[in-house]
Enzyme design. Sequence first.
Site, mmCIF file in Angstrom:
data_model
loop_
_atom_site.group_PDB
_atom_site.id
_atom_site.type_symbol
_atom_site.label_atom_id
_atom_site.label_comp_id
_atom_site.label_asym_id
_atom_site.label_seq_id
_atom_site.Cartn_x
_atom_site.Cartn_y
_atom_site.Cartn_z
ATOM 1 N N ASP A 34 0.839 -1.208 0.000
ATOM 2 C CA ASP A 34 0.000 0.000 0.000
ATOM 3 C C ASP A 34 0.868 1.250 0.000
ATOM 4 O OD1 ASP A 34 -1.921 -1.854 0.275
ATOM 5 O OD2 ASP A 34 -2.722 -1.109 2.182
ATOM 6 N N GLU A 115 -25.199 -16.856 -12.989
ATOM 7 C CA GLU A 115 -24.493 -15.804 -12.252
ATOM 8 C C GLU A 115 -25.305 -15.410 -11.027
ATOM 9 O OE1 GLU A 115 -24.361 -12.560 -15.032
ATOM 10 O OE2 GLU A 115 -23.745 -13.895 -16.666
ATOM 11 N N LYS A 117 -27.340 -13.054 -8.736
ATOM 12 C CA LYS A 117 -28.053 -11.818 -9.059
ATOM 13 C C LYS A 117 -27.741 -10.793 -7.978
ATOM 14 C CE LYS A 117 -32.544 -10.037 -10.499
ATOM 15 N NZ LYS A 117 -32.612 -8.876 -9.617
ATOM 16 N N ASP A 119 -27.817 -7.586 -5.737
ATOM 17 C CA ASP A 119 -28.912 -6.720 -5.320
ATOM 18 C C ASP A 119 -28.399 -5.291 -5.197
ATOM 19 O OD1 ASP A 119 -31.420 -6.024 -4.685
ATOM 20 O OD2 ASP A 119 -31.426 -6.891 -2.677
ATOM 21 N N TYR A 229 -21.754 -7.452 -15.915
ATOM 22 C CA TYR A 229 -22.378 -8.721 -16.291
ATOM 23 C C TYR A 229 -22.841 -8.795 -17.746
ATOM 24 C CZ TYR A 229 -26.544 -6.106 -14.774
ATOM 25 O OH TYR A 229 -27.491 -5.150 -14.595
ATOM 26 N N LYS A 293 -28.617 -17.684 -17.806
ATOM 27 C CA LYS A 293 -28.557 -17.129 -19.161
ATOM 28 C C LYS A 293 -28.163 -18.219 -20.152
ATOM 29 C CE LYS A 293 -26.996 -12.653 -17.373
ATOM 30 N NZ LYS A 293 -25.940 -11.649 -17.253
ATOM 31 N N LYS A 317 -35.306 -16.198 -8.288
ATOM 32 C CA LYS A 317 -35.188 -15.431 -7.047
ATOM 33 C C LYS A 317 -35.079 -16.350 -5.821
ATOM 34 C CE LYS A 317 -35.778 -11.390 -6.885
ATOM 35 N NZ LYS A 317 -36.634 -10.294 -7.315
ATOM 36 N N CYS A 411 -36.717 5.589 32.868
ATOM 37 C CA CYS A 411 -36.097 4.305 32.567
ATOM 38 C C CYS A 411 -37.084 3.186 32.912
ATOM 39 C CB CYS A 411 -34.814 4.133 33.361
ATOM 40 S SG CYS A 411 -34.105 2.484 33.184
ATOM 41 N N CYS A 414 -35.306 1.229 36.075
ATOM 42 C CA CYS A 414 -35.047 1.827 37.387
ATOM 43 C C CYS A 414 -35.895 3.071 37.654
ATOM 44 C CB CYS A 414 -33.565 2.151 37.545
ATOM 45 S SG CYS A 414 -33.054 3.571 36.560
ATOM 46 N N CYS A 429 -30.679 6.304 29.962
ATOM 47 C CA CYS A 429 -30.848 6.326 31.404
ATOM 48 C C CYS A 429 -29.475 6.673 31.971
ATOM 49 C CB CYS A 429 -31.295 4.954 31.905
ATOM 50 S SG CYS A 429 -31.179 4.824 33.700
ATOM 51 N N CYS A 434 -28.380 1.848 37.677
ATOM 52 C CA CYS A 434 -29.520 1.180 37.055
ATOM 53 C C CYS A 434 -29.218 -0.315 36.885
ATOM 54 C CB CYS A 434 -29.798 1.829 35.703
ATOM 55 S SG CYS A 434 -30.961 0.929 34.701
HETATM 56 S S1 IVH Z 1 -28.540 -9.473 -16.839
HETATM 57 C C1 IVH Z 1 -30.619 -8.226 -20.506
HETATM 58 N N1 IVH Z 1 -27.105 -10.342 -14.828
HETATM 59 O O1 IVH Z 1 -31.259 -7.643 -12.259
HETATM 60 C C2 IVH Z 1 -30.040 -8.724 -19.256
HETATM 61 N N2 IVH Z 1 -28.787 -8.727 -14.401
HETATM 62 O O2 IVH Z 1 -34.187 -7.849 -12.713
HETATM 63 C C3 IVH Z 1 -30.331 -7.874 -18.112
HETATM 64 N N3 IVH Z 1 -28.922 -7.990 -12.084
HETATM 65 O O3 IVH Z 1 -31.727 -4.686 -14.080
HETATM 66 C C4 IVH Z 1 -29.636 -8.094 -16.908
HETATM 67 N N4 IVH Z 1 -27.282 -9.250 -11.317
HETATM 68 O O4 IVH Z 1 -29.858 -4.743 -12.348
HETATM 69 C C5 IVH Z 1 -28.100 -9.527 -15.221
HETATM 70 N N5 IVH Z 1 -25.740 -11.153 -13.133
HETATM 71 C C6 IVH Z 1 -26.727 -10.354 -13.530
HETATM 72 C C7 IVH Z 1 -27.407 -9.500 -12.646
HETATM 73 C C8 IVH Z 1 -28.449 -8.710 -13.118
HETATM 74 C C9 IVH Z 1 -28.184 -8.353 -11.008
HETATM 75 C C10 IVH Z 1 -30.036 -7.041 -12.054
HETATM 76 C C11 IVH Z 1 -29.948 -5.953 -13.077
HETATM 77 C C12 IVH Z 1 -31.243 -5.965 -13.815
HETATM 78 C C13 IVH Z 1 -32.114 -6.699 -12.865
HETATM 79 C C14 IVH Z 1 -33.235 -7.380 -13.601
#
Ligand code: IVH
Length: 669
Positions: A34, A115, A117, A119, A229, A293, A317, A411, A414, A429, A434
């Site tokens: 670093d 992949e 997903k 959040d 992605y 995919k 999901k 409190c 007490c 408190c 207490c």
């Molecule tokens: S592919 C055309 N890959 O999920 C393909 N999306 O519900 C579109 N997201 O808006 C997305 N991880 O924000 C893809 N590995 C991943 C993802 C991903 C998160 C989100 C993305 C998208 C939303 C769709």
Amino acid sequence: MVPDEVRALARKLRKELNYHNYRYYVLDDPVIADAEYDRLFRRLLELEERYPELVTPDSPTRRVGGKPLSAFEEVAHVSPMLSLDNIFDRAELREFEEKLHRYLKSDQPLTYYVEPKMDGLAVELVYEDGIFVLGATRGDGLVGENITPQLKTVRDIPLRLHEEGMDAPGQLVVRGEVYMDKEGFAQLNRRRQDAGEPLFANPRNGAAGSLRQLDPRITAERGLRFFVYAVADTDAVPCSRQSELFPWLLKLGFAVNPHVKLCHGLAEVEQRYDYLLSIREKLPYEIDGMVVKVDDFRLQKRLGNTARAPRWAVAWKFPAVQATTRIIGVDFQVGRTGAVTPVALLEPVNVEGVVVRRATLHNRDEIERKDLRIGDTVLIQRAGDVIPEVIKPVVEKRTGREKPIIFPDNCPVCGHPLVRGRGEAVIRCVNPHCPAQRLQSLIYFAGKSGVDIEGLGKKAVEQLMEEGLVRDIPDFFRLKKEDLARLDGWGEKSAENVIAALEKAKRMPLARFLGALGIRYVGEVTAQLLASYFTSLADIMAATKEDFLNVEGIGEQAAGSLVDYFSDPSTRAMINELLAEGVTILPPSRGEKVLAGRVFLFTGTLSSMGRNEAKQIVKELGGQVVSGLSNRVTDLVAGEKAGSKLKKAKERGIRILSEKEFLELVERG
Ligand code: IVH
């Protein structure tokens, strides 16, 4: 005019820094220390300060965030940013594949790229001739907002691509997810709670709130991360499948999620689901499912998109970590420092396999801000190892019979009047006697952050206090094996073990003892500082506020709190009793890592020793030495003829030690 050699040097520094940034953030595999990075960074910054014309859009110095914007500008996406269709179970996964087969008019076996997903928030990044020129939010999918300066602060977004031999097109448009990791989110909310600011409900909101800041310097402080992605146009890249795209993007300098997998057939996809679900809680960031995919780009093309989502991909999901239930009451808990935390009592609800009955409401401001009432149907959330929390009321479900949550004036344990500190969100408190605070202090003392007595966890301490066996810290050391053995749930063996653990704990290092007392504003680090400065408990008990303020690293609040604590006659009585029970407080010894957590920078010449010797000493005592000024530096040691570093360190409020002060510090260690 900028001399040619300076221009070349700046180019070289930029290149090197961008490369090391990639090693550090994207590959998680740095190849320089670093300190070395800091040194290169400072050199580039100095050059750019002297010759502002040297600043390029891909300069790593731009990551700190530029001037605030007055508004976000709109940008049209090159192709629509689509959403994904969701599925929730195995049957729906089968239907997904059946549909693929129908569209392709073939029953050919399919290969999927799976992949996690993420959040977070979808963004689009545009690179022209390898330089990051434009970044935008998804917006409505067709038009988003220009957030280029904000995105430049995200460390794993490359500002310049590593193009050599990579066949990158003149214009490359990639898409991915900006997210906040769990740790960053917890820190941000802790800071906001301390500052009395509203909390973010989850990392996703934290990321969104941080990205949509007109002032990119705020974004820079939030530690956002990014995984790529997708690309907007698969024809523009030298890859024919998603599984080739990821390694290619990684080589260009992007971060890709490492938990991706090529799956042959649905059975493997299902296995992957079980696996990702099982590691979900352990991941440092939140995922809300996985994306399946079709791997082959030619097949993706043939399948095409609907107006909303691609046909070739689907989001599977995970079960929700949120649930709705009802608030049936509120409990007010008194903590170790007297802070009163409102806790919602809930109709039990199953959230992802765990029955939740209580959820934190944080503090009074949060209750008011969310307008929560008893009887409300509420949305709750459980994530990782954090305490479940109430996100918001479902206002549509109100019947009019809900009752306000009334924060007590006294409190609940007490009866002492509660006090709200100036500028604080917390209500406390302040009665030092207490019983609730006392119980929490005892739990803290015996627990892992305290002296760590095996067998004396929260439940055991509660039981000892209820049985009247322990009222104050010295009582622990008066426990008899017979007393413990006859308690509910105890036996000869467990009683014996606890007595042995207590006997061992009687010899405790000063720093550990100070930390275990749970004095407000005195955590582990401050306890360490105090121990190495004063070296004996007697000196600490005799110290005045000014003496405490003389210790580098101890501020007004901690000093005040220490004086209050040690001048209280009951503290003094407690300590005397401990000593009478045979507790020995050990002075810090050499070899103890008294400088752990501190980062030193030397400037100027030392008269009593060479620079290398000084560095060696710091390292032996557990400290780190760096050669450039950065946010990580905690102490600057200024020798003779100290130059610009001293001035800059002062401006940044870094602790400055003279040579004499440095020697005193290390000699005590
Ligand atoms: S592919 C055309 N890959 O999920 C393909 N999306 O519900 C579109 N997201 O808006 C997305 N991880 O924000 C893809 N590995 C991943 C993802 C991903 C998160 C989100 C993305 C998208 C939303 C769709």
